[in-house]
Design a protein around this motif. Structure first.
Motif, PDB file in Angstrom:
ATOM      1  N   ASP A 249      10.758  -0.026   4.803  1.00  0.00           N
ATOM      2  CA  ASP A 249      11.428   1.250   5.076  1.00  0.00           C
ATOM      3  C   ASP A 249      10.988   2.272   4.034  1.00  0.00           C
ATOM      4  N   LEU A 250      11.697   3.362   3.927  1.00  0.00           N
ATOM      5  CA  LEU A 250      11.225   4.444   3.056  1.00  0.00           C
ATOM      6  C   LEU A 250      11.456   4.148   1.579  1.00  0.00           C
ATOM      7  N   ALA A 251      12.117   3.029   1.273  1.00  0.00           N
ATOM      8  CA  ALA A 251      12.293   2.648  -0.123  1.00  0.00           C
ATOM      9  C   ALA A 251      11.293   1.574  -0.551  1.00  0.00           C
ATOM     10  N   THR A 252      10.493   1.068   0.415  1.00  0.00           N
ATOM     11  CA  THR A 252       9.524   0.016   0.102  1.00  0.00           C
ATOM     12  C   THR A 252       8.392   0.602  -0.748  1.00  0.00           C
ATOM     13  N   PRO A 253       7.985  -0.069  -1.832  1.00  0.00           N
ATOM     14  CA  PRO A 253       6.845   0.464  -2.596  1.00  0.00           C
ATOM     15  C   PRO A 253       5.599   0.547  -1.712  1.00  0.00           C
ATOM     16  N   PRO A 254       4.884   1.684  -1.730  1.00  0.00           N
ATOM     17  CA  PRO A 254       3.682   1.800  -0.913  1.00  0.00           C
ATOM     18  C   PRO A 254       2.640   0.742  -1.297  1.00  0.00           C
ATOM     19  N   LEU A 255       1.813   0.354  -0.315  1.00  0.00           N
ATOM     20  CA  LEU A 255       0.768  -0.644  -0.572  1.00  0.00           C
ATOM     21  C   LEU A 255      -0.420  -0.035  -1.306  1.00  0.00           C
ATOM     22  N   ILE A 256      -0.558   1.285  -1.223  1.00  0.00           N
ATOM     23  CA  ILE A 256      -1.693   1.941  -1.868  1.00  0.00           C
ATOM     24  C   ILE A 256      -1.243   2.572  -3.169  1.00  0.00           C
ATOM     25  N   GLY A 257      -2.202   2.774  -4.080  1.00  0.00           N
ATOM     26  CA  GLY A 257      -1.878   3.480  -5.318  1.00  0.00           C
ATOM     27  C   GLY A 257      -1.795   4.962  -5.045  1.00  0.00           C
ATOM     28  N   ALA A 259      -2.848   8.778  -4.690  1.00  0.00           N
ATOM     29  CA  ALA A 259      -4.075   9.384  -4.170  1.00  0.00           C
ATOM     30  C   ALA A 259      -4.947   9.859  -5.330  1.00  0.00           C
TER      31      ALA A 259
END
Lengths: 260, 261
Positions: A249-257, A259
């Motif tokens: 969901d919107l609190a999950t840490p993104p998989l990418i670093g 930009a």
């Protein structure tokens, strides 16, 4: 709480299938509850829903017991149990006007005549919040959007005022905005009429927003059953824990670093 | 600032549907840099799939321009188009429709390697095995029919095929939307890992804002054929300005540990 349906040691094997689709499933459905049946593809969740509704194909091997202490006798499909399928594009009849399909349950099971059933259909279409229900009653399924068709399917499913409504992946063919509105509609209807809702989905998060209890299916077995807060907050089965971990969901840490 | 991989300017495309004229793309502009993921979100019918189709030249725009790797992408034809197509691959929601139904897993990938002459013929089997392993599929799947494997496995084959020709850009249109949640996580990690290794750019089209946010550097939001807002993923979601993004944020299911309390 009174028990509407009691399932004991249910096993289902489809014709010519090498493996059973369900094994040893025992579960009570309480009257008035929202029970979510969760699982991934092939977990047996839709087979369980269809077994409850008596909608398994002919020559399917079924063992175990299914009792209905909350009803006077065996349930009549369409009368005591309403069923909404994933794809309203294929569950609705393409050549029948929407009003006839929405009112069919009332005509067949409540003994309404044609005119009363037509009026009842318009009332049902208004209840599922379709705009201009008189106009929609005269329309055909292809003239409606996917979300509107699913509202029609829900109207048809509740026409005979069933005790139990089964919603089988009813939002997975819809976009997220429409999905939220359909879930809200189901909850509104079952709460207003005191119906019991069995909500079948692969989406634990979606179910967690509405369900009183969660039944987690995996590999044709019921691997966990409990109040939603316990199942989501402290999952006991590995399969439930994996689903909780895979939630995004919107609190999950993104998989990418960040930009570059 | 590196040179942009893809620059689309003022794309327009309309349809006639049920006697009504619908502007599916009403002046859409966007850029994608090498190694970057642009997430494209919007509700059904907003034009995002039309945009994916126009960018991949499955559908011609009525107006606008597309520069891909510095070339006029819409003007390419013949051998130069075929060569450039290798650099822009696509993955759709239902990979079954995108495969020859009689193909095998190994055959699908070997065909792509053969058509684009990616590696010498003698090295093809080794390269197929390497790709299948890279997308996390067991090697005993190579001889299986594409129809006999699960949806998640098939989506991995589609990704293996797309990356086999070492493209610079992959357009993913609802590529993980039909997958089980547990499989979805692994496919997203695979895509991000491939991007780190190869510097491939992605256009990631989806109605699922949470998934888009997890993999995108920038996010563009579409409504009624227009891009209504666009920017770095974290900033766009923290401060939405369009109604559609506010609705999309509100519609993301959250794991609710205390239902209706």
């Amino acid at each position: 709480m009174t028990v509407l349906a009691s399932i004991a040691d249910l096993a289902v094997t489809y014709r010519r299938a090498p493996q059973p689709a369900l094994t040893g499933v025992s579960l009570d459905i309480e009257a008035g509850e929202i029970l979510a049946i969760i699982g991934e593809s092939g977990s047996g969740k839709s087979t369980l829903a269809r077994a409850i509704a008596g909608l398994l194909p002919e020559r399917t091997s079924v063992a175990g017991h299914l009792a209905w202490p909350g009803l006077d006798g065996a349930p009549r499909a369409g009368r005591d149990i309403g069923y909404v399928f994933q794809d309203p594009g294929s569950s609705l009849n393409p050549v029948l006007a929407i009003g006839e399909q929405a009112g069919e349950g009332a005509r067949r099971h409540l003994g309404l005549d044609r005119r009363a059933a037509d009026a009842e259909a318009v009332r049902l279409l208004a209840r599922v919040h379709l705009p201009e229900p008189e106009r929609i009653a005269r329309a055909y399924p292809h003239q409606l959007s996917g979300g509107q068709r699913q509202r029609v399917a829900i109207a048809a499913a509740i026409a005979a005022r069933p005790r139990l409504l089964i919603a089988d992946e009813v939002t997975s063919a819809l976009d997220v905005l429409v999905q939220a509105a359909i879930v809200e509609l189901l909850v509104e209807l079952v709460r207003a009429d005191g119906m019991t809702l069995v909500f079948v989905t692969h989406d634990l998060a979606l179910a967690s927003g509405i369900a009183d209890r969660v039944a987690m299916m995996a590999g044709g077995r019921l691997v966990e059953l409990g109040p939603t807060s316990e199942v989501v907050g402290m999952p006991k089965a590995a399969e439930t824990a994996a689903l909780v971990a895979a939630h995004i969901d919107l609190a999950t840490p993104p998989l990418i670093g960040e930009a570059s | 600032m590196t040179e942009q991989l893809l620059v689309a300017r003022d794309l327009r495309r309309s349809f006639t549907s049920g006697g009504r004229h619908v502007l599916a793309l009403d002046g859409v502009s966007l850029t994608i840099a090498p190694g970057e993921t642009l997430g494209l979100v919007g509700g059904s019918g907003c034009g995002k799939s039309t945009l994916a189709r126009v960018l991949t030249r499955l559908m011609a725009p009525e107006a606008g321009s597309i520069a891909f790797m510095g070339e006029d992408w819409l003007a390419l034809d013949g051998a130069r188009l075929r060569a450039a197509r290798r650099q822009m691959q696509m993955v759709f929601q239902d990979p079954l429709a995108a495969f020859n139904p009689r193909a095998t897993v190994g055959g699908v990938i070997a065909d792509a390697l053969r058509i684009h002459a990616v590696v010498p013929r003698a090295e093809r089997p080794k390269e197929v095995a390497r790709l299948v392993e890279r997308v996390g599929l067991p090697s005993d799947l190579l001889g299986r029919s594409i129809r006999e494997i699960s949806g998640g496995q098939r989506q991995r084959v589609a990704i293996a095929r797309a990356i086999s020709v070492r493209p610079r850009l992959v357009i993913l249109d609802e590529a993980v939307s039909a997958l089980d949640v547990s499989v979805r996580g692994r496919i997203l990690e695979l895509l991000v890992g491939l991007q780190r290794e190869t510097g491939v750019g992605y256009l990631f089209v989806s109605h699922d804002l949470a998934v888009v946010r997890a993999v995108s550097h920038r996010i563009a939001v579409m409504a009624a054929g227009r891009i209504v807002e666009e920017g770095p993923a974290a900033r766009v979601i923290a401060a939405p300005s369009s109604d559609v993004l506010i609705d999309l944020i509100g519609a993301v299911p959250r794991l609710n540990r205390n239902p209706r309390s």
